[in-house]
Design an enzyme around this catalytic site. Structure first.
Site, PDB file in Angstrom:
ATOM      1  N   CYS A  10       0.861  -1.187   0.000  1.00  0.00           N
ATOM      2  CA  CYS A  10       0.000   0.000   0.000  1.00  0.00           C
ATOM      3  C   CYS A  10       0.900   1.240   0.000  1.00  0.00           C
ATOM      4  O   CYS A  10       2.077   1.147  -0.357  1.00  0.00           O
ATOM      5  CB  CYS A  10      -0.995  -0.009   1.162  1.00  0.00           C
ATOM      6  N   ASN A  13       2.147   1.570   4.414  1.00  0.00           N
ATOM      7  CA  ASN A  13       2.479   0.313   5.100  1.00  0.00           C
ATOM      8  C   ASN A  13       2.178   0.367   6.590  1.00  0.00           C
ATOM      9  O   ASN A  13       2.855  -0.260   7.409  1.00  0.00           O
ATOM     10  CB  ASN A  13       3.949  -0.081   4.855  1.00  0.00           C
ATOM     11  N   CYS A  15      -1.550   0.869   7.404  1.00  0.00           N
ATOM     12  CA  CYS A  15      -2.989   0.548   7.500  1.00  0.00           C
ATOM     13  C   CYS A  15      -3.358  -0.690   6.684  1.00  0.00           C
ATOM     14  O   CYS A  15      -3.533  -1.779   7.232  1.00  0.00           O
ATOM     15  CB  CYS A  15      -3.843   1.738   7.057  1.00  0.00           C
ATOM     16  N   ARG A  16      -3.464  -0.536   5.372  1.00  0.00           N
ATOM     17  CA  ARG A  16      -4.049  -1.622   4.573  1.00  0.00           C
ATOM     18  C   ARG A  16      -3.134  -2.826   4.380  1.00  0.00           C
ATOM     19  O   ARG A  16      -3.569  -3.970   4.567  1.00  0.00           O
ATOM     20  CB  ARG A  16      -4.472  -1.075   3.195  1.00  0.00           C
ATOM     21  N   SER A  17      -1.885  -2.598   3.977  1.00  0.00           N
ATOM     22  CA  SER A  17      -1.051  -3.771   3.648  1.00  0.00           C
ATOM     23  C   SER A  17      -0.618  -4.595   4.875  1.00  0.00           C
ATOM     24  O   SER A  17      -0.600  -5.821   4.785  1.00  0.00           O
ATOM     25  CB  SER A  17       0.135  -3.405   2.759  1.00  0.00           C
ATOM     26  N   ASP A 126      -8.441   3.871   1.306  1.00  0.00           N
ATOM     27  CA  ASP A 126      -7.458   4.209   2.329  1.00  0.00           C
ATOM     28  C   ASP A 126      -8.187   4.758   3.559  1.00  0.00           C
ATOM     29  O   ASP A 126      -8.825   5.801   3.472  1.00  0.00           O
ATOM     30  CB  ASP A 126      -6.510   5.259   1.750  1.00  0.00           C
TER      31      ASP A 126
HETATM   32  P1  4NP Z   1      -1.885   2.900   4.071  1.00  0.00           P
HETATM   33  O1  4NP Z   1      -2.520   4.274   4.612  1.00  0.00           O
HETATM   34  O2  4NP Z   1      -1.319   3.192   2.707  1.00  0.00           O
HETATM   35  O3  4NP Z   1      -3.052   1.972   4.008  1.00  0.00           O
HETATM   36  O4  4NP Z   1      -0.837   2.478   5.076  1.00  0.00           O
HETATM   37  C1  4NP Z   1      -1.771   5.438   4.703  1.00  0.00           C
HETATM   38  C2  4NP Z   1      -0.983   5.664   5.809  1.00  0.00           C
HETATM   39  C3  4NP Z   1      -0.257   6.828   5.921  1.00  0.00           C
HETATM   40  C4  4NP Z   1      -0.315   7.782   4.918  1.00  0.00           C
HETATM   41  C5  4NP Z   1      -1.096   7.556   3.796  1.00  0.00           C
HETATM   42  C6  4NP Z   1      -1.817   6.387   3.688  1.00  0.00           C
HETATM   43  N1  4NP Z   1       0.417   8.998   5.035  1.00  0.00           N
HETATM   44  O5  4NP Z   1       0.292   9.867   4.158  1.00  0.00           O
HETATM   45  O6  4NP Z   1       1.186   9.150   6.016  1.00  0.00           O
END
Ligand code: 4NP
Length: 159
Positions: A10, A13, A15-17, A126
Site C-alpha cells: 500500500c 504500510n 494501515c491496509r497492507s 485508504d
Molecule cells: P496505508 O494508509 O497506505 O493503508 O498504510 C496510509 C498511511 C499513511 C499515509 C497515507 C496512507 N500517510 O500519508 O502518512
C-alpha cells in the site's frame, strides 16, 4: 520445499497492507499451510519506515481476531525478484510499483480486490484520514479478498 512468497503493498504500510498481511497469515495458519508460505508487506512511500501499524488498524484487527506484528518498510526493486505474488491495495500503488519494474521482468502485479468473490476489481479504500467505521469496512474488504487470493494460490500450486 519451495515456499510461495506473497507481498502486500500500500502507500504507508501502516494501515491496509499490514492488515492484508495479518489476515492472509491468519487464514494460512488456520488451514495448516504455514510451512508453504512467506508473507510480507511494504509501502511505496518512505513515510513510516520502521513504524508499527497505525493504532486504529491494530485495534480493529484485534477485534476481528487478527494480531499484527510488522514494522514499516518501503518497496524495493529487489521485491520483484524475491516474491511470487505482488498484490497492491489500489491502482495508484500499482502504478508506483510498475515504475520500479526491472527491464525484462514479467511478474504480474495484481490488485487485492481482483480476488474477491463478487469480481469487483476496485481499490481498497485508504482509511487513514477517515473515522473508525472505515477500518471495519477495510477489514471486510481485505478479509473477502484474502480468502479469494488463498483459493487462487492453492489452485495454482497444489500443496
Ligand atoms: P496505508 O494508509 O497506505 O493503508 O498504510 C496510509 C498511511 C499513511 C499515509 C497515507 C496512507 N500517510 O500519508 O502518512
Amino acid at each position: 520445499m519451495s515456499k510461495v512468497k506473497v507481498l502486500f503493498v500500500c502507500l504507508g504500510n501502516i494501515c491496509r497492507s499490514p492488515l492484508a498481511e495479518g489476515v492472509f497469515r491468519t487464514k494460512v495458519r488456520e488451514r495448516g499451510l504455514d510451512d508453504h508460505f512467506e508473507i510480507d508487506s511494504c509501502g511505496t512511500s518512505n513515510y513510516h519506515i520502521g513504524e508499527q501499524p497505525d493504532k486504529r488498524t491494530i485495534k480493529n484487527a484485534l477485534k476481528n481476531g487478527v494480531k499484527l506484528n510488522h514494522r514499516g518498510r518501503q518497496f524495493t526493486v529487489q521485491d520483484y525478484y524475491d516474491f511470487d505474488y505482488i498484490i497492491t491495495m489500489d491502482s495508484s500503488n500499482r502504478r508506483d510499483v510498475e515504475r520500479l519494474r526491472p527491464n525484462g521482468n514479467v511478474k504480474e502485479v495484481r490488485l487485492m480486490r481482483s480476488f474477491n468473490q463478487t469480481g469487483l476489481d476496485d481499490n481498497v479504500p485508504d482509511p487513514y484520514y477517515g473515522g473508525e467505521n472505515g477500518f471495519q469496512e477495510v477489514f471486510d474488504i481485505i478479509d473477502e479478498s484474502a480468502e479469494g487470493l488463498l483459493k487462487f494460490i492453492e489452485e495454482e500450486n497444489r500443496f
